[in-house]
Design an enzyme around this catalytic site. Structure first.
Site, PDB file in Angstrom:
ATOM      1  N   THR A 203       2.166   9.129  -6.225  1.00  0.00           N
ATOM      2  CA  THR A 203       2.398  10.682  -6.024  1.00  0.00           C
ATOM      3  C   THR A 203       3.644  10.786  -4.988  1.00  0.00           C
ATOM      4  O   THR A 203       3.672  10.268  -4.055  1.00  0.00           O
ATOM      5  CB  THR A 203       1.333  11.492  -5.338  1.00  0.00           C
ATOM      6  OG1 THR A 203       0.298  11.229  -5.946  1.00  0.00           O
ATOM      7  CG2 THR A 203       1.606  12.811  -5.230  1.00  0.00           C
TER       8      THR A 203
ATOM      9  N   LYS B  10       1.857  17.049 -10.700  1.00  0.00           N
ATOM     10  CA  LYS B  10       0.939  16.494  -9.651  1.00  0.00           C
ATOM     11  C   LYS B  10       0.839  17.115  -8.177  1.00  0.00           C
ATOM     12  O   LYS B  10      -0.156  17.270  -7.908  1.00  0.00           O
ATOM     13  CB  LYS B  10       1.239  14.741  -9.495  1.00  0.00           C
ATOM     14  CG  LYS B  10       0.411  14.111  -8.220  1.00  0.00           C
ATOM     15  CD  LYS B  10      -0.849  14.101  -8.775  1.00  0.00           C
ATOM     16  CE  LYS B  10      -1.881  13.404  -7.652  1.00  0.00           C
ATOM     17  NZ  LYS B  10      -3.238  13.214  -8.130  1.00  0.00           N
TER      18      LYS B  10
ATOM     19  N   CYS C  89      -4.710  12.272  -1.004  1.00  0.00           N
ATOM     20  CA  CYS C  89      -3.910  13.239  -1.754  1.00  0.00           C
ATOM     21  C   CYS C  89      -3.630  14.759  -1.534  1.00  0.00           C
ATOM     22  O   CYS C  89      -2.495  15.312  -1.053  1.00  0.00           O
ATOM     23  CB  CYS C  89      -4.536  13.236  -3.196  1.00  0.00           C
ATOM     24  SG  CYS C  89      -4.473  11.618  -3.975  1.00  0.00           S
TER      25      CYS C  89
HETATM   26  N1  LIG Z   1      -6.636   7.289  -4.412  1.00  0.00           N
HETATM   27  C1  LIG Z   1      -6.556   8.205  -5.208  1.00  0.00           C
HETATM   28  O1  LIG Z   1      -7.504   9.113  -5.436  1.00  0.00           O
HETATM   29  C2  LIG Z   1      -5.316   8.734  -5.759  1.00  0.00           C
HETATM   30  C3  LIG Z   1      -5.299   9.863  -6.934  1.00  0.00           C
HETATM   31  C4  LIG Z   1      -3.929  10.197  -7.403  1.00  0.00           C
HETATM   32  C5  LIG Z   1      -2.661   9.685  -6.922  1.00  0.00           C
HETATM   33  N2  LIG Z   1      -2.730   8.661  -5.842  1.00  0.00           N
HETATM   34  C6  LIG Z   1      -1.593   8.204  -5.392  1.00  0.00           C
HETATM   35  O2  LIG Z   1      -1.533   6.690  -5.999  1.00  0.00           O
HETATM   36  C7  LIG Z   1      -0.683   6.040  -4.930  1.00  0.00           C
HETATM   37  C8  LIG Z   1      -1.514   5.056  -4.216  1.00  0.00           C
HETATM   38  O3  LIG Z   1      -2.553   5.474  -3.844  1.00  0.00           O
HETATM   39  P1  LIG Z   1      -4.008   4.549  -3.627  1.00  0.00           P
HETATM   40  O4  LIG Z   1      -5.126   5.368  -3.071  1.00  0.00           O
HETATM   41  O5  LIG Z   1      -4.221   3.574  -4.838  1.00  0.00           O
HETATM   42  O6  LIG Z   1      -3.533   3.704  -2.376  1.00  0.00           O
HETATM   43  P2  LIG Z   1      -4.250   2.436  -1.645  1.00  0.00           P
HETATM   44  O7  LIG Z   1      -3.668   2.223  -0.341  1.00  0.00           O
HETATM   45  O8  LIG Z   1      -5.508   2.278  -2.045  1.00  0.00           O
HETATM   46  O9  LIG Z   1      -3.279   1.156  -2.265  1.00  0.00           O
HETATM   47  C9  LIG Z   1      -2.170   0.853  -2.340  1.00  0.00           C
HETATM   48  C10 LIG Z   1      -1.898  -0.620  -2.399  1.00  0.00           C
HETATM   49  O10 LIG Z   1      -0.460  -0.967  -2.515  1.00  0.00           O
HETATM   50  C11 LIG Z   1      -0.218  -2.098  -1.584  1.00  0.00           C
HETATM   51  N3  LIG Z   1       1.165  -2.178  -1.258  1.00  0.00           N
HETATM   52  C12 LIG Z   1       1.951  -1.643  -0.283  1.00  0.00           C
HETATM   53  N4  LIG Z   1       3.339  -1.711  -0.411  1.00  0.00           N
HETATM   54  C13 LIG Z   1       3.319  -2.563  -1.484  1.00  0.00           C
HETATM   55  C14 LIG Z   1       4.412  -3.075  -2.075  1.00  0.00           C
HETATM   56  N5  LIG Z   1       5.624  -2.799  -1.617  1.00  0.00           N
HETATM   57  N6  LIG Z   1       4.167  -4.083  -3.329  1.00  0.00           N
HETATM   58  C15 LIG Z   1       2.967  -4.145  -3.663  1.00  0.00           C
HETATM   59  N7  LIG Z   1       2.041  -3.482  -3.111  1.00  0.00           N
HETATM   60  C16 LIG Z   1       2.087  -2.562  -2.107  1.00  0.00           C
HETATM   61  C17 LIG Z   1      -1.085  -1.910  -0.392  1.00  0.00           C
HETATM   62  O11 LIG Z   1      -1.391  -3.090   0.386  1.00  0.00           O
HETATM   63  C18 LIG Z   1      -2.349  -1.391  -1.072  1.00  0.00           C
HETATM   64  O12 LIG Z   1      -3.561  -2.413  -1.375  1.00  0.00           O
HETATM   65  C19 LIG Z   1      -0.368   6.853  -3.859  1.00  0.00           C
HETATM   66  O13 LIG Z   1       0.892   7.570  -4.019  1.00  0.00           O
HETATM   67  C20 LIG Z   1      -1.488   8.158  -3.811  1.00  0.00           C
HETATM   68  O14 LIG Z   1      -0.950   9.307  -3.518  1.00  0.00           O
HETATM   69  C21 LIG Z   1      -4.087   8.184  -5.406  1.00  0.00           C
END
Ligand SMILES: NC(=O)c1ccc[n+]([C@@H]2O[C@H](COP(=O)([O-])OP(=O)(O)OC[C@H]3O[C@@H](n4cnc5c(N)ncnc54)[C@H](O)[C@@H]3O)[C@@H](O)[C@H]2O)c1
Length: 438
Positions: free
Chosen positions: A130, A215, A269
């Protein structure tokens, strides 16, 4: 285009289910993360997050050899970026000392940079994180074009928002409608083709900035709707009304759907994304900003409820039930429940928290490993999250487990009459009266 191999950067709540779902649908997937603990856990066949069914899918994907875990990307037909986009508090004071929060895009930047050495003609890159409006074209595109290749001509670039519900991620990944915004129509088409590997919901193609905005608009709308529910709770408390009853009655109107109040808004989010609009266009987003402030202040309203119930908080033993930001998940990010506990600790209360989905909790918050231990010797019980386990608590059994005779329900999970019958005094968020006779 035909996709045989993809690389997913970021193996968290979004990236890991996405990577393993692609793998179980026949794609060769390289899952990349920068966190050593995540890499080690996954390499040992375990998972580091709680999501129903995910462990089985990841194990199947790894066992079949279709999903491999790595600390850096490899050449692939497509790259998906699912790294965090948190916010940080702006301390420059540029916003009249108001508490502005800004998007931290460092992970997206470094993920895009990590792809650069592997980008080839015809490759597809999709940003799923996002992100503030125009991130795909103004941040990601220039980084990828350092290769000398041009987005939309030499390689495809798209943005696809993720809208899954934690707790239902695996089903929703497949069934939800998916929006794919390309920097060109061809890029959108390439993205649509990739996700058609497993998506059964409708796949809608648009441009990248529209997809980004969709989003943030979704989550901003929810934030504002929760803010008005929280404000109704405060008003009901002031006017001697039960907000839950009032909402139920208002929602009988065929075009009204008021959401539930609670201790605030958290998670990765809804409490974060509206800031992306506020940061990008503060002059155009006063309503969005105010809703954020209302929801961020809600833990203080919970404090006033606790003070109403207990008077002075100094030394009071409070069993705080739940720390997650919402029911039946282990996610504590930006959790208002945790904020309430911090405020209570700061006010001198002796709080013991029990979070069934994450018993190691958060730094600075005293935790108990079991519900029984949290309840034992407590002066009062404070319910902060509507976990199913807590909803099912039977007050006549709880009496035997605790010395507390005061309970505070911030999420309308408990039947007030049953708790009163069992000998408890019950205080409920947004309820300015105790019973119908008041
Ligand atoms: N969790 C949700 O329900 C949800 C829903 C919709 C959108 N999102 C969006 O999706 C994105 C990810 O969210 P999430 O909840 O999966 O986050 P998260 O923190 O669970 O996972 C992200 C992962 O990315 C890794 N990471 C960080 N920098 C990195 C890099 N440069 N290269 C490779 N890996 C790297 C971290 O170590 C972590 O394991 C965010 O932008 C979030 O806003 C999340």
């Amino acid at each position: 285009m035909s996709f045989k191999k993809i690389c997913v950067l970021g193996l968290g709540y979004i990236g890991l289910p996405t990577a393993s779902t692609f793998a179980t649908h026949g794609m060769e997937v390289v899952g990349v993360d920068v966190n050593r603990r995540v890499l080690d856990t996954l390499s040992n066949g375990e998972i580091h997050i709680h999501e129903p069914g995910l462990s089985t899918v990841v194990q199947a994907a790894v066992k079949s050899g279709k999903l491999t875990i790595s600390e850096k990307p490899e050449e692939a037909d497509a790259f998906l970026i699912a790294v965090p986009t948190p916010f940080y508090l702006d301390k420059t004071g540029e916003h009249n000392g108001e508490p502005y929060k800004l998007a931290d895009m460092r992970a997206v930047t470094s993920a895009a940079e990590a792809i650069v050495p592997y980008l080839r003609k015809g490759t597809l890159v999709v940003l799923e994180s996002t992100s503030p409006p125009r991130t795909t074209v103004e941040l990601v595109k220039p980084i990828l074009e350092q290769t000398g290749l041009e987005a939309g001509t030499d390689f495809h670039l798209a943005y696809s928002p993720e809208r899954v519900l934690p707790g239902q991620i695996l089903r929703e990944l497949i069934e939800n409608a998916r929006v794919i915004g390309g920097v060109t129509p061809e890029s959108a088409r390439a993205g649509a083709e990739l996700y058609a590997t497993f998506v059964k919901g409708e796949i809608i193609q648009t441009d990248a900035t529209t997809a980004e905005m969709v989003k943030i608009m979704e989550n901003t709308t929810r934030d504002i709707n929760i803010a008005i529910a929280n404000e109704f709770a405060r008003l009901a408390d002031r006017f001697g009304v039960d907000v839950w009853e009032a909402i139920k009655l208002a929602n009988l109107h065929p075009r009204i759907n008021i959401l539930s109040p609670g201790p605030g808004v958290g998670g990765h989010c809804i409490s974060v994304d509206p800031w992306f609009f506020v940061e990008a266009a503060p002059d155009l987003s006063p309503l969005i900003y105010t809703a954020r402030k209302v929801n961020d202040e809600q833990p203080h309203f919970v404090m006033s409820l606790v003070q109403k119930a207990l008077g002075s908080l100094k030394g009071k033993k409070i069993a705080a039930l739940g720390l997650a930001y919402k029911p039946d998940v282990d996610d504590l990010r930006e959790s208002p429940a945790a904020e309430v506990v911090r405020l209570l600790l700061d006010a001198g209360a002796n709080v013991r928290s029990y979070e069934p989905f994450k018993t190691d909790g958060l730094p600075g918050i005293p935790m108990t490993p079991t519900l029984e231990e949290a309840l034992k010797d407590a002066d009062a019980i404070l319910l902060l999250v509507r976990h199913s386990q807590f909803c099912k608590m039977n007050p006549s059994k709880v009496t035997a487990l605790t010395s507390a005779r005061v309970v505070m329900d911030t999420v309308n999970a408990w039947d007030a009459a049953s708790w009163q019958e069992a000998g408890f005094q019950i205080f409920r968020l947004g309820v300015g009266k105790f019973s119908i006779s008041d």
